[in-house]
Design a protein around this motif. Sequence first.
Motif, PDB file in Angstrom:
ATOM      1  N   ILE A  77      -7.558   6.519  -6.861  1.00 23.12           N
ATOM      2  CA  ILE A  77      -6.547   5.584  -7.469  1.00 23.12           C
ATOM      3  C   ILE A  77      -5.452   5.709  -6.736  1.00 23.12           C
ATOM      4  CG2 ILE A  77      -5.155   5.194  -9.474  1.00 23.12           C
ATOM      5  CD1 ILE A  77      -7.278   6.841 -10.947  1.00 23.12           C
ATOM      6  N   SER A  78      -4.772   6.618  -6.104  1.00 27.35           N
ATOM      7  CA  SER A  78      -3.576   6.698  -5.027  1.00 27.35           C
ATOM      8  C   SER A  78      -4.044   5.773  -4.022  1.00 27.35           C
ATOM      9  CB  SER A  78      -3.231   8.059  -4.893  1.00 27.35           C
ATOM     10  OG  SER A  78      -2.103   8.154  -4.100  1.00 27.35           O
ATOM     11  N   TYR A  79      -5.084   5.915  -3.362  1.00 26.38           N
ATOM     12  CA  TYR A  79      -5.516   5.111  -2.302  1.00 26.38           C
ATOM     13  C   TYR A  79      -5.600   3.613  -2.704  1.00 26.38           C
ATOM     14  CZ  TYR A  79      -8.099   3.232   1.337  1.00 26.38           C
ATOM     15  OH  TYR A  79      -8.261   2.292   2.540  1.00 26.38           O
ATOM     16  N   LEU A  80      -6.138   3.433  -3.979  1.00 25.05           N
ATOM     17  CA  LEU A  80      -6.343   1.852  -4.237  1.00 25.05           C
ATOM     18  C   LEU A  80      -4.670   1.422  -4.458  1.00 25.05           C
ATOM     19  CD1 LEU A  80      -7.409  -0.505  -6.017  1.00 25.05           C
ATOM     20  CD2 LEU A  80      -7.226   0.705  -7.972  1.00 25.05           C
ATOM     21  N   TYR A  81      -3.852   2.209  -5.042  1.00 29.75           N
ATOM     22  CA  TYR A  81      -2.427   1.633  -5.412  1.00 29.75           C
ATOM     23  C   TYR A  81      -1.733   1.420  -4.118  1.00 29.75           C
ATOM     24  CZ  TYR A  81       2.041   1.071  -7.252  1.00 29.75           C
ATOM     25  OH  TYR A  81       3.575   0.496  -7.645  1.00 29.75           O
ATOM     26  N   LYS A  82      -1.871   2.313  -3.130  1.00 29.35           N
ATOM     27  CA  LYS A  82      -1.254   2.175  -1.816  1.00 29.35           C
ATOM     28  C   LYS A  82      -1.841   0.652  -0.848  1.00 29.35           C
ATOM     29  CE  LYS A  82      -0.160   6.970  -1.614  1.00 29.35           C
ATOM     30  NZ  LYS A  82      -0.463   8.357  -1.051  1.00 29.35           N
ATOM     31  N   ASN A  83      -2.996   0.573  -1.141  1.00 31.20           N
ATOM     32  CA  ASN A  83      -3.775  -0.477  -0.557  1.00 31.20           C
ATOM     33  C   ASN A  83      -4.013  -1.763  -1.394  1.00 31.20           C
ATOM     34  OD1 ASN A  83      -4.060   0.773   2.301  1.00 31.20           O
ATOM     35  ND2 ASN A  83      -4.980   2.300   0.782  1.00 31.20           N
ATOM     36  N   LYS A  84      -3.421  -1.968  -2.282  1.00 30.73           N
ATOM     37  CA  LYS A  84      -3.827  -2.908  -3.415  1.00 30.73           C
ATOM     38  C   LYS A  84      -3.483  -4.377  -3.063  1.00 30.73           C
ATOM     39  CE  LYS A  84       0.454  -2.745  -6.158  1.00 30.73           C
ATOM     40  NZ  LYS A  84       0.899  -3.593  -6.980  1.00 30.73           N
TER      41      LYS A  84
ATOM     42  N   LYS B 102       1.917  14.643 -18.747  1.00 26.71           N
ATOM     43  CA  LYS B 102       1.280  14.986 -17.693  1.00 26.71           C
ATOM     44  C   LYS B 102       0.576  13.571 -17.001  1.00 26.71           C
ATOM     45  CE  LYS B 102      -2.686  17.514 -15.549  1.00 26.71           C
ATOM     46  NZ  LYS B 102      -3.707  18.576 -15.883  1.00 26.71           N
ATOM     47  N   PHE B 103       0.253  12.866 -18.106  1.00 25.06           N
ATOM     48  CA  PHE B 103      -0.293  11.553 -17.786  1.00 25.06           C
ATOM     49  C   PHE B 103       0.727  10.570 -17.176  1.00 25.06           C
ATOM     50  CE2 PHE B 103      -0.943   7.064 -19.450  1.00 25.06           C
ATOM     51  CZ  PHE B 103      -2.048   6.834 -18.684  1.00 25.06           C
ATOM     52  N   TYR B 104       1.929  10.651 -17.622  1.00 25.42           N
ATOM     53  CA  TYR B 104       2.743   9.773 -17.251  1.00 25.42           C
ATOM     54  C   TYR B 104       3.310  10.243 -15.735  1.00 25.42           C
ATOM     55  CZ  TYR B 104       3.103   7.297 -21.615  1.00 25.42           C
ATOM     56  OH  TYR B 104       2.881   6.486 -22.790  1.00 25.42           O
ATOM     57  N   ASN B 105       3.503  11.618 -15.692  1.00 28.23           N
ATOM     58  CA  ASN B 105       3.739  12.222 -14.277  1.00 28.23           C
ATOM     59  C   ASN B 105       2.750  12.026 -13.339  1.00 28.23           C
ATOM     60  OD1 ASN B 105       6.173  13.052 -15.072  1.00 28.23           O
ATOM     61  ND2 ASN B 105       5.440  15.064 -16.073  1.00 28.23           N
ATOM     62  N   LEU B 106       1.409  12.037 -13.578  1.00 27.61           N
ATOM     63  CA  LEU B 106       0.344  11.853 -12.677  1.00 27.61           C
ATOM     64  C   LEU B 106       0.358  10.325 -12.161  1.00 27.61           C
ATOM     65  CD1 LEU B 106      -2.660  14.121 -14.046  1.00 27.61           C
ATOM     66  CD2 LEU B 106      -1.436  14.273 -11.749  1.00 27.61           C
ATOM     67  N   PHE B 107       0.423   9.756 -13.242  1.00 27.11           N
ATOM     68  CA  PHE B 107      -0.004   8.184 -12.850  1.00 27.11           C
ATOM     69  C   PHE B 107       1.062   7.203 -12.582  1.00 27.11           C
ATOM     70  CE2 PHE B 107      -3.782  10.152 -14.399  1.00 27.11           C
ATOM     71  CZ  PHE B 107      -4.735  10.073 -13.229  1.00 27.11           C
ATOM     72  N   GLY B 108       2.343   7.556 -12.913  1.00 28.86           N
ATOM     73  CA  GLY B 108       3.483   6.896 -13.124  1.00 28.86           C
ATOM     74  C   GLY B 108       3.833   6.131 -11.642  1.00 28.86           C
ATOM     75  N   GLU B 109       3.480   6.917 -10.603  1.00 26.50           N
ATOM     76  CA  GLU B 109       4.005   6.722  -9.264  1.00 26.50           C
ATOM     77  C   GLU B 109       2.724   5.912  -8.736  1.00 26.50           C
ATOM     78  OE1 GLU B 109       7.080   6.512  -7.946  1.00 26.50           O
ATOM     79  OE2 GLU B 109       7.616   7.337  -9.883  1.00 26.50           O
ATOM     80  N   ILE B 110       1.298   5.646  -9.128  1.00 26.84           N
ATOM     81  CA  ILE B 110       0.231   5.131  -8.366  1.00 26.84           C
ATOM     82  C   ILE B 110      -0.329   4.095  -9.539  1.00 26.84           C
ATOM     83  CG2 ILE B 110      -0.012   7.217  -7.106  1.00 26.84           C
ATOM     84  CD1 ILE B 110      -2.449   8.031  -8.694  1.00 26.84           C
ATOM     85  N   CYS B 111       0.398   3.467 -10.145  1.00 28.22           N
ATOM     86  CA  CYS B 111      -0.057   2.229 -10.950  1.00 28.22           C
ATOM     87  C   CYS B 111       1.090   1.203 -11.257  1.00 28.22           C
ATOM     88  CB  CYS B 111      -0.870   2.827 -12.185  1.00 28.22           C
ATOM     89  SG  CYS B 111       0.087   3.367 -13.504  1.00 28.22           S
ATOM     90  N   ASP B 112       0.763   0.066 -11.619  1.00 31.64           N
ATOM     91  CA  ASP B 112       1.638  -0.860 -12.079  1.00 31.64           C
ATOM     92  C   ASP B 112       2.107  -0.816 -13.321  1.00 31.64           C
ATOM     93  OD1 ASP B 112       1.960  -2.472  -9.479  1.00 31.64           O
ATOM     94  OD2 ASP B 112      -0.131  -2.770  -9.768  1.00 31.64           O
ATOM     95  N   GLN B 113       0.956  -0.647 -14.134  1.00 35.30           N
ATOM     96  CA  GLN B 113       0.906  -0.580 -15.710  1.00 35.30           C
ATOM     97  C   GLN B 113       0.299   0.751 -16.236  1.00 35.30           C
ATOM     98  OE1 GLN B 113      -0.960  -4.415 -16.548  1.00 35.30           O
ATOM     99  NE2 GLN B 113       1.126  -5.453 -16.664  1.00 35.30           N
TER     100      GLN B 113
END
Length: 167
Positions: free
Chosen positions: A42-49, A71-82
């Motif tokens: 998911i992190s790779y996807l976000y960086k190359n989206k 934990k959900f917000y902390n894990l994914f807050g920086e690697i997704c748009d929504q």
Amino acid sequence: MTDLLIKAGTTRIQISLQGLHSEKYKQVSNVNINFDEIYNNISYLYKNKNQCTVFVKIIDALLESKEDEEKFYNLFGEICDQMYIEHLITLQQQMGDHNGRADDSRNLNNEKVEFRYVCPVIFYMIQIDVDGNVFPCPVGGLPKNFAIGNIKEQPLTEIWNSKKEKI
């Protein structure tokens, strides 16, 4: 696969999580996964989206505490748009109440369910089942006699504008 999806011009990817660690995935879906690998993908996807929107969600009943929510917000807050935590509901009565975890006093968006004389959804959304039957309501599992037409027999615009839709 991420590179191929982006190269194809994908504009939105929705990711539904079944837990925040490998053990929860196994418990919920009986699948052995490597959660760290999913997270890295998911992190790779976000960086190359490029122009693709990345949306990550999880159902509230899969989170066991306020700490899991954080934990959900902390894990994914920086690697997704929504991102969103959906409220577990009983979509169809045949599903049951998920051992008492489904709270039907609130909808999927966690808004309080209130009685309405007319459902507004039928004015802007329809459902088409796998057999082509068109329903004026997006709730799955409706009986076939609720169908207002079939796209295999007539164009959708004719069905939408038919007298049966106005009933």
